[in-house]
Design an enzyme around this catalytic site. Structure first.
Site, PDB file in Angstrom:
ATOM      1  N   ASP A  97       9.776  51.162  36.952  1.00 31.93           N
ATOM      2  CA  ASP A  97      10.945  52.108  36.302  1.00 31.93           C
ATOM      3  C   ASP A  97      12.165  52.559  36.963  1.00 31.93           C
ATOM      4  OD1 ASP A  97       9.267  53.038  33.426  1.00 31.93           O
ATOM      5  OD2 ASP A  97       8.347  51.941  34.886  1.00 31.93           O
ATOM      6  N   ARG A 155      -3.162  48.831  42.256  1.00 33.37           N
ATOM      7  CA  ARG A 155      -2.370  47.618  42.094  1.00 33.37           C
ATOM      8  C   ARG A 155      -1.050  48.309  42.308  1.00 33.37           C
ATOM      9  NH1 ARG A 155      -4.264  49.486  36.877  1.00 33.37           N
ATOM     10  NH2 ARG A 155      -2.659  50.693  35.505  1.00 33.37           N
ATOM     11  N   ARG A 170      -9.273  50.211  32.782  1.00 34.80           N
ATOM     12  CA  ARG A 170      -8.286  50.950  33.461  1.00 34.80           C
ATOM     13  C   ARG A 170      -8.784  52.506  32.928  1.00 34.80           C
ATOM     14  NH1 ARG A 170      -3.421  49.298  30.305  1.00 34.80           N
ATOM     15  NH2 ARG A 170      -5.012  48.429  29.094  1.00 34.80           N
ATOM     16  N   ASP A 189       2.803  44.835  29.631  1.00 34.91           N
ATOM     17  CA  ASP A 189       1.492  45.274  29.171  1.00 34.91           C
ATOM     18  C   ASP A 189       1.486  45.718  27.780  1.00 34.91           C
ATOM     19  OD1 ASP A 189       2.824  47.503  29.990  1.00 34.91           O
ATOM     20  OD2 ASP A 189       1.215  48.526  30.630  1.00 34.91           O
ATOM     21  N   GLU A 203      11.945  54.704  24.882  1.00 31.84           N
ATOM     22  CA  GLU A 203      11.448  53.603  25.893  1.00 31.84           C
ATOM     23  C   GLU A 203      11.536  52.349  25.513  1.00 31.84           C
ATOM     24  OE1 GLU A 203       6.955  52.585  27.733  1.00 31.84           O
ATOM     25  OE2 GLU A 203       7.125  53.458  25.677  1.00 31.84           O
TER      26      GLU A 203
END
Length: 568
Positions: A177, A222, A294, A329, A511
């Site tokens: 981002d 990650r 997660r 994702d 977004e």
């Protein structure tokens, strides 16, 4: 430690980062040691030893964590993992275990008594009569955070300098981002803040060995799409060529992270982020250190894994995590059947966008070496060239576009996606491949509101009908590099018009965007639409600069102004 084969051709290794590794036919020993040069110091604290890795919420208070997430105490699974424990998490968990079976136990009251809530980033208290460019300039201060010291037990990782967060539920900095946000900061004249963000990422590399997904403990396993070399390039455009040498040590560490495990990987096998194909070519994939749900999406992941009957849950979890590392994702790109998340197999895919970014990293390393023509410069350039050859051999679809490659089934995807434009963005495409890719994109992905992410409708947020600011910029910039000005303008102006239309109606930037005429913000995914929004702000400023007149002066439609109390 012996290697453990996790699944077909997948080798797990605990080996250290490569120091003398054969990559694409060249030995890393030829340039890693010679290129470890004395560079100008960073304006960041000197890190003498890796920082201890803080426990993630699911590790710190496992039973309480599972009770909260499985009980859906909060609508958003990320909400609880961002809470601040008010005392030692082990003691909180012990108290939960001692009390939870008691009659009248109230889980919500227990959480409220032991944690401090983290509110979302608020951006809706700006004047309602501002034009788009002015609105973005007023947004930056609301998105800036400074966390050089965080309270004990927080999942947040401290950073030495201020940084810009995306907004909404995203209260921390995010790796990929930030490049698109930094584009906007530079365009706004906020070059000091852009430099501070770059220094923060250099600090993360020095501290943890890589740039994590974001500055949270649960993101440390990650990374995200490797845009660090693009950030260095951006700052060099502000400060001059000395920037390349200043960040050379961190560029090398970034490269070592992505190539770790390549020492022993054999043809037809993968280790961590590295895949060696049958012909000996080395390319990369997305991967995650952990193979558990997660924490920030625990219930989503456990439900997805429960639907899979023919694979171990750990494999599904790692593929979900790798999909999160990709930034996409989720998307049909990672799905075996192209539709259902339960068929996810991200680690089996060699993505065209990731390998284009690593080509740029190799080219940047060649440039960053102290003397033009020095051995390390030539060797990094040779690695980039061999990656380009491998991409052309394995990731070019003769139908006329770049695509992903499944290294396990040895098949090239026939799906056209916005990722096909990354080779143009990285400058690795031949003129012919660039022209043919542009033609295919023009036919298949251009929509009334800009560039579609894919041409497949799955309900996932990185598929049709959503459009994302970073992909619009990759497309516009990449197409312009190869003289495809008309297509670049079409995509840029259409997306800018979409941003302006929603801004005029709702006085916010979001977004993601729907790409049909008069569409609202985009849908799909694991959470509600977020506004703010860092990368949209940055790309919008870049497009306003390229294509003035498309919303540069337009103010939003008049609306009833909210009071400060209502905004809060």
């Amino acid at each position: 430690m012996p290697h453990v084969v996790a699944r077909s051709g997948d080798v797990m290794s605990s080996a250290a980062p490569p120091s003398c590794t054969s990559l694409l036919g060249l030995s890393l020993s030829m340039f890693v040691a010679p290129c470890t040069l004395t560079a100008a110091p960073l304006d960041t604290p000197v890190v003498n030893a890796p920082a201890p890795t803080p426990p993630t919420p699911d590790q710190a208070y496992p039973e309480l964590f599972q009770a909260v997430q499985s009980g859906e105490l909060f609508d958003d699974q990320k909400h609880f993992v961002d809470f601040l424990p008010l005392r030692d998490p082990a003691l909180i968990n012990a108290d939960y275990l001692a009390q939870h079976d008691h009659p009248g136990f109230d889980l919500r009251k227990f959480v409220d008594a032991n944690f401090e809530e983290s509110p979302p980033v608020q951006t809706d208290a700006i004047r309602q009569d501002t034009a788009l460019r002015e609105h973005i300039d007023l947004l930056w201060p609301k998105l800036v955070r400074s966390q050089n010291h965080v309270p004990p037990y927080s999942s947040l990782l401290s950073l030495p300098h201020p940084y810009v967060v995306p907004g909404g539920r995203f209260r921390e900095v995010y790796y990929w981002d930030s490049y698109f946000t930094m584009l906007g900061l530079v365009k706004s004249g906020q070059t000091t803040l852009s430099r501070q963000m770059l220094d923060n990422f250099a600090y993360l590399i020095d501290t943890y060995g890589h740039i994590p997904n974001g500055n949270r403990s649960y993101y440390l396993s990650r990374s995200q799409p490797p845009f660090f070399s693009y950030m260095v390039e951006l700052q060099a455009g502000v400060e001059g060529q000395a920037v390349y040498q200043r960040y050379l040590p961190q560029l090398q560490k970034e490269y070592a992270y992505w190539m770790q495990g390549s020492d022993d990987v054999q043809p037809g096998q993968a280790a961590r982020h590295v895949v060696r194909l049958a012909d000996g070519s080395v390319l990369n994939r997305y991967w995650d250190e952990r193979d558990t749900p997660r924490p920030e999406a625990w219930l989503h992941d456990t439900r997805t894994a429960a639907e899979v009957k023919d694979r171990p849950a750990a494999e599904v979890y790692r593929d979900l995590r790798a999909g999160a590392e990709s930034g996409w994702d989720y998307t049909s790109r990672w799905l075996a059947d192209g539709q259902n998340l339960r068929t996810i197999r991200t680690t089996a895919i060699i993505p065209i966008d990731l390998n284009s970014l690593l080509y740029h990293l190799e080219r940047t390393l060649a440039q960053a070496c102290a003397q033009p023509g020095a051995a390390c410069s030539r060797d990094y350039a040779a690695l980039a060239q061999q990656r380009k050859q491998a991409i052309d051999a394995h990731l070019w679809n003769k139908a006329g576009y770049y695509a992903d490659y499944d290294w396990q089934t040895r098949t090239l995807s026939d799906q056209i996606t916005a990722a096909a434009l990354y080779p143009l963005f990285a400058g690795l495409a031949s003129d012919d491949h660039a022209k043919r890719t542009a033609s295919t994109v023009r036919r298949t992905l251009v929509r009334p509101g800009g560039l579609a992410t894919t041409a497949v409708k799955t309900g996932q947020q990185w598929d049709e009908p959503n459009g994302w600011a970073p992909l619009q910029w990759v497309a516009v910039d990449g197409l312009r590099r190869y003289g495809e000005q008309a297509l670049a303008r079409t995509i840029g102006e259409r997306f800018l018009a979409q941003v302006q239309a929603l801004f005029a109606r709702e006085h916010k930037l979001v977004e993601k965007y729907g790409l049909e005429t008069n569409a609202a913000g985009g849908g799909g995914g694991e959470y509600a639409l977020q506004d703010g929004f860092g990368w949209t702000n940055g790309v919008t400023l870049m497009l306003l600069n390229l294509y003035p007149g498309k919303g540069a002066k337009a103010a939003p439609a008049k609306r009833v102004r909210k009071t400060e109390a209502a905004a809060r």
